[in-house]
Design a protein around this motif. Structure first.
Motif, PDB file in Angstrom:
ATOM      1  N   LYS A 174      13.654  20.123  24.718  1.00  0.00           N
ATOM      2  CA  LYS A 174      14.275  19.928  25.899  1.00  0.00           C
ATOM      3  C   LYS A 174      12.818  20.091  26.257  1.00  0.00           C
ATOM      4  O   LYS A 174      13.025  19.878  28.141  1.00  0.00           O
ATOM      5  N   GLY A 175      11.640  19.736  26.027  1.00  0.00           N
ATOM      6  CA  GLY A 175      10.588  19.184  26.298  1.00  0.00           C
ATOM      7  C   GLY A 175      10.678  18.015  27.457  1.00  0.00           C
ATOM      8  O   GLY A 175      10.044  17.898  28.554  1.00  0.00           O
ATOM      9  N   GLY A 176      11.475  17.234  27.383  1.00  0.00           N
ATOM     10  CA  GLY A 176      11.469  15.821  27.696  1.00  0.00           C
ATOM     11  C   GLY A 176      11.540  14.793  26.772  1.00  0.00           C
ATOM     12  O   GLY A 176      10.814  13.490  27.351  1.00  0.00           O
ATOM     13  N   THR A 177      11.348  14.860  26.213  1.00  0.00           N
ATOM     14  CA  THR A 177      11.198  14.162  24.647  1.00  0.00           C
ATOM     15  C   THR A 177      11.674  12.735  24.396  1.00  0.00           C
ATOM     16  O   THR A 177      11.786  11.465  24.381  1.00  0.00           O
ATOM     17  N   ARG A 178      13.379  12.690  24.724  1.00  0.00           N
ATOM     18  CA  ARG A 178      13.887  11.442  25.496  1.00  0.00           C
ATOM     19  C   ARG A 178      13.255  10.632  25.982  1.00  0.00           C
ATOM     20  O   ARG A 178      13.311  10.018  26.003  1.00  0.00           O
ATOM     21  N   ALA A 179      12.937  11.230  27.586  1.00  0.00           N
ATOM     22  CA  ALA A 179      12.909  10.373  28.673  1.00  0.00           C
ATOM     23  C   ALA A 179      11.109  10.383  28.319  1.00  0.00           C
ATOM     24  O   ALA A 179      11.510   8.442  27.914  1.00  0.00           O
ATOM     25  N   LYS A 227      11.029  10.432  17.367  1.00  0.00           N
ATOM     26  CA  LYS A 227      11.077  11.474  17.675  1.00  0.00           C
ATOM     27  C   LYS A 227      11.651  12.922  17.045  1.00  0.00           C
ATOM     28  O   LYS A 227      12.850  12.114  16.366  1.00  0.00           O
ATOM     29  N   ARG A 255       6.812  22.249  28.184  1.00  0.00           N
ATOM     30  CA  ARG A 255       7.514  22.150  28.915  1.00  0.00           C
ATOM     31  C   ARG A 255       7.569  23.911  29.670  1.00  0.00           C
ATOM     32  O   ARG A 255       7.737  24.630  28.548  1.00  0.00           O
ATOM     33  N   SER A 263      17.038  25.720  29.831  1.00  0.00           N
ATOM     34  CA  SER A 263      17.840  23.835  29.272  1.00  0.00           C
ATOM     35  C   SER A 263      18.431  24.368  27.704  1.00  0.00           C
ATOM     36  O   SER A 263      19.858  23.954  27.680  1.00  0.00           O
ATOM     37  N   PRO A 361      13.286  10.742  37.874  1.00  0.00           N
ATOM     38  CA  PRO A 361      12.918   9.189  37.586  1.00  0.00           C
ATOM     39  C   PRO A 361      13.439   8.151  36.763  1.00  0.00           C
ATOM     40  O   PRO A 361      13.482   8.844  35.598  1.00  0.00           O
ATOM     41  N   LYS A 379      20.248  15.249  29.695  1.00  0.00           N
ATOM     42  CA  LYS A 379      19.377  15.181  30.574  1.00  0.00           C
ATOM     43  C   LYS A 379      19.635  15.836  31.824  1.00  0.00           C
ATOM     44  O   LYS A 379      20.093  14.360  32.697  1.00  0.00           O
ATOM     45  N   GLY A 380      19.205  15.994  31.962  1.00  0.00           N
ATOM     46  CA  GLY A 380      19.104  16.715  33.369  1.00  0.00           C
ATOM     47  C   GLY A 380      20.237  17.391  34.371  1.00  0.00           C
ATOM     48  O   GLY A 380      20.228  17.548  35.015  1.00  0.00           O
ATOM     49  N   ARG A 381      20.924  18.574  33.194  1.00  0.00           N
ATOM     50  CA  ARG A 381      22.009  19.227  34.076  1.00  0.00           C
ATOM     51  C   ARG A 381      21.042  20.397  34.562  1.00  0.00           C
ATOM     52  O   ARG A 381      20.160  20.762  34.928  1.00  0.00           O
ATOM     53  N   HIS A 383      21.357  24.250  35.918  1.00  0.00           N
ATOM     54  CA  HIS A 383      21.180  25.225  35.019  1.00  0.00           C
ATOM     55  C   HIS A 383      21.970  26.223  35.377  1.00  0.00           C
ATOM     56  O   HIS A 383      21.874  26.219  36.896  1.00  0.00           O
TER      57      HIS A 383
HETATM   58  N1  LIG Z   1      13.634  10.667  33.084  1.00  0.00           N
HETATM   59  C1  LIG Z   1      14.581  12.562  33.248  1.00  0.00           C
HETATM   60  N2  LIG Z   1      15.493  12.197  32.934  1.00  0.00           N
HETATM   61  C2  LIG Z   1      16.534  13.359  32.981  1.00  0.00           C
HETATM   62  N3  LIG Z   1      15.839  14.600  32.422  1.00  0.00           N
HETATM   63  C3  LIG Z   1      14.894  14.791  32.052  1.00  0.00           C
HETATM   64  C4  LIG Z   1      13.833  13.255  33.138  1.00  0.00           C
HETATM   65  N4  LIG Z   1      12.254  13.448  32.263  1.00  0.00           N
HETATM   66  C5  LIG Z   1      12.421  14.723  31.912  1.00  0.00           C
HETATM   67  N5  LIG Z   1      13.135  15.155  31.778  1.00  0.00           N
HETATM   68  C6  LIG Z   1      13.864  16.379  31.209  1.00  0.00           C
HETATM   69  O1  LIG Z   1      13.834  16.100  30.058  1.00  0.00           O
HETATM   70  C7  LIG Z   1      15.186  17.771  28.946  1.00  0.00           C
HETATM   71  C8  LIG Z   1      15.600  17.304  27.895  1.00  0.00           C
HETATM   72  O2  LIG Z   1      14.700  17.119  27.224  1.00  0.00           O
HETATM   73  P1  LIG Z   1      14.691  16.761  25.456  1.00  0.00           P
HETATM   74  O3  LIG Z   1      14.694  15.015  26.109  1.00  0.00           O
HETATM   75  O4  LIG Z   1      13.651  17.397  25.056  1.00  0.00           O
HETATM   76  O5  LIG Z   1      15.898  17.166  24.561  1.00  0.00           O
HETATM   77  S1  LIG Z   1      16.560  17.151  23.612  1.00  0.00           S
HETATM   78  O6  LIG Z   1      15.778  17.691  22.891  1.00  0.00           O
HETATM   79  O7  LIG Z   1      16.032  16.259  23.160  1.00  0.00           O
HETATM   80  O8  LIG Z   1      17.786  17.429  23.538  1.00  0.00           O
HETATM   81  C9  LIG Z   1      15.693  17.602  30.349  1.00  0.00           C
HETATM   82  O9  LIG Z   1      16.569  19.051  30.768  1.00  0.00           O
HETATM   83  P2  LIG Z   1      17.496  19.344  30.908  1.00  0.00           P
HETATM   84  O10 LIG Z   1      17.088  19.819  32.878  1.00  0.00           O
HETATM   85  O11 LIG Z   1      17.427  20.904  31.389  1.00  0.00           O
HETATM   86  O12 LIG Z   1      18.554  19.338  30.905  1.00  0.00           O
HETATM   87  C10 LIG Z   1      14.919  17.671  31.426  1.00  0.00           C
HETATM   88  O13 LIG Z   1      14.961  18.345  32.032  1.00  0.00           O
END
Ligand SMILES: Nc1ncnc2c1ncn2[C@@H]1O[C@H](COP(=O)(O)OS(=O)(=O)O)[C@@H](OP(=O)(O)O)[C@H]1O
Length: 467
Positions: A174-179, A227, A255, A263, A361, A379-381, A383
């Protein structure tokens, strides 16, 4: 079909009858014995070969061997190139060049613990060239896109092959690894596994061969990545990674641990009905004592996990990415990653746009899709509302661990300043990230700097002296 012993003269006679269209003989010899025509031909052909001259006898094994060698060459073209020291890269039509990557020269991959010891030394390539990933049919999506790219490379005479990763995004969840991974995939010199592989934590027993085959095909000039956020917190992982490749480059997106825990909780809650309240899980029996055994809170003690990793890897092999900054200023963070990986700075402003509705972004186009798009709905729910007192208590709990983490990394991530609630402002992008409470809901949003004053007047969390 009934099994029957085939006699050489029996089959020969049958075939002769087939040849001469002698139906009586054919039905007598072939049908009663249920000789399948194809089988009969192949059996007879094998017998003829046995009888035939020496050259015919070796023809089959030789052909077979040639096919085997050909398959082997395709699969190991990179390895052979490297061993012979001739990394031959034919000049493709659409090339992007990037500067010499010093890390590539000293890369050594050890496939030792589970399979045979293989040392794969990368060939020295002083000027690297890679095929742009922007070519291809714009209508293709997902795997079809990757497949098409692979075909283009093959058509251009390049031989991509699957390699073990040389860089990992190890966390945090939930740190932003996918982004981060999706942004990095914009770079033509990066190829990454699409989904989380979980090799070092769940599938280690399956061996490096299995791991390598989960990777996309790459050219010798490209970096293979994957990742899996759970790597950072799984105790056996650092040792295993080090055994495979002591030169592995490790990227950690961090994060604010409190927001991260919320998250994490939000994700689980979205899948499970009747989930207890966050506050009930975070504190022991309704007390003020933090339940440090609760996994979403344990993950946030970054200093502890990092200390374990530092027993196996030097700090220089890590890159720490700020999850907050990745939202408000993705280019700044991506630039750091490109530098860390020794790549030319290809990913820049032109790849992103800020989607005000999503508050994040998004990409104008990507490896998979040619049209503007954001990451998925998960991603970006939003809370849920969390009691601010509980949040403050958790911040107090994390403070010493965060301080230690700053000490270890030599970086300040802005989580210690309580009055700003994890605020991060980018003067360059005019974006601002903040956790705020509105209508009894906790929000973790990004807003334009220009709107900050009215935004904070509404939410009442703004300290005007600090911007
Ligand atoms: N560009 C962009 N778009 C959407 N979301 C973004 C982006 N950059 C960072 N994030 C943040 O990424 C959080 C999800 O983190 P991960 O991708 O590491 O989650 S996971 O561990 O793979 O489940 C997700 O957490 P939540 O907001 O809690 O859903 C986002 O805050």
């Amino acid at each position: 079909m009934r099994a029957f012993p085939l006699k050489r003269n029996h089959i020969s006679s049958c075939l002769l009858a087939q040849k001469e269209s002698d139906t009586t003989v054919r039905s007598e010899l072939c049908t009663p014995c249920k000789i399948n025509l194809a089988f009969g031909y192949s059996a007879a052909w094998r017998m003829e070969l046995r009888k035939g001259p020496w050259s015919k006898k070796i023809l089959v094994p030789v052909c077979f061997l040639i096919i085997l060698i050909w398959i082997f060459l395709i699969d190991n073209s990179l390895l052979l190139n490297n061993l012979s020291g001739k990394a031959t890269l034919q000049k493709p039509r659409n090339l992007v060049s990037f500067a010499r990557n010093p890390n590539l020269d000293r890369l050594t991959i050890k496939e030792s613990s589970l399979t045979n010891d293989v040392e794969l030394k990368r060939a020295k390539v002083s000027r690297l060239q890679v095929v742009s990933l922007w070519t291809g049919n714009n209508s293709v999506k997902g795997n079809a896109g990757s497949l098409r790219k692979y075909q283009i490379l093959r058509q251009q005479g390049l031989m991509p092959s699957k390699q073990l990763p040389t860089a990992l995004i190890i966390g945090v969840k939930k740190g932003g690894t996918r982004a981060l991974l999706e942004f990095l995939r914009l770079h033509p010199a990066i190829r990454a596994a699409g989904s989380e592989v979980h090799f070092f934590d769940h599938h280690y027993i399956k061996g490096f061969h299995w791991y390598r085959h989960r990777m996309p095909p790459t050219l010798s000039t490209q970096i293979t990545m994957e990742k899996t956020p759970s790597y950072f917190v799984t105790s056996e992982v650092p040792r295993r990674v080090q055994r495979m490749n002591p030169a592995m480059r490790l990227i950690l997106v961090v994060r604010d641990p409190v927001t991260r825990a919320i998250s994490d909780y939000t994700q689980v809650r979205s899948k499970r009905a009747n989930m207890p309240k966050f506050e009930d899980l975070a504190f022991l029996n309704g007390s003020k004592i933090v339940d440090t055994t609760w996994v979403p809170l344990k993950i946030g003690v970054y200093a502890r996990h990092l200390e374990r990793w530092l027993q196996y890897f030097p700090l220089s092999q890590f890159l720490f990415v700020s999850g907050e900054r990745l939202i408000v200023d993705p280019v700044a963070e991506i630039t750091r990653v490109q530098d860390f990986l020794g790549l030319k700075r290809v990913i820049c402003e032109k790849h992103f746009y800020f989607n005000a509705t999503k508050g994040f972004p998004c990409l104008l186009k990507s490896e998979e899709r040619p049209t503007p798009h954001c990451l998925g709905k998960n991603k970006g729910r939003s809370h849920p509302y969390i009691d601010p007192v509980a949040i403050q208590r958790l911040r107090d709990f994390y403070r010493p661990f965060n301080q230690r983490f700053y000490q270890l990394t030599g970086m300040d991530f802005g989580w210690l300043t309580t009055h700003t609630n994890g605020i991060y402002i980018s003067p360059r992008t005019q974006l601002l990230s903040i956790i705020y409470i509105q209508d009894k809901q906790i929000h973790d949003r990004t807003v334009r700097y220009g709107n900050v004053r009215s935004f904070y007047h509404k939410t009442g969390t703004y300290n005007s002296d600090k911007t």
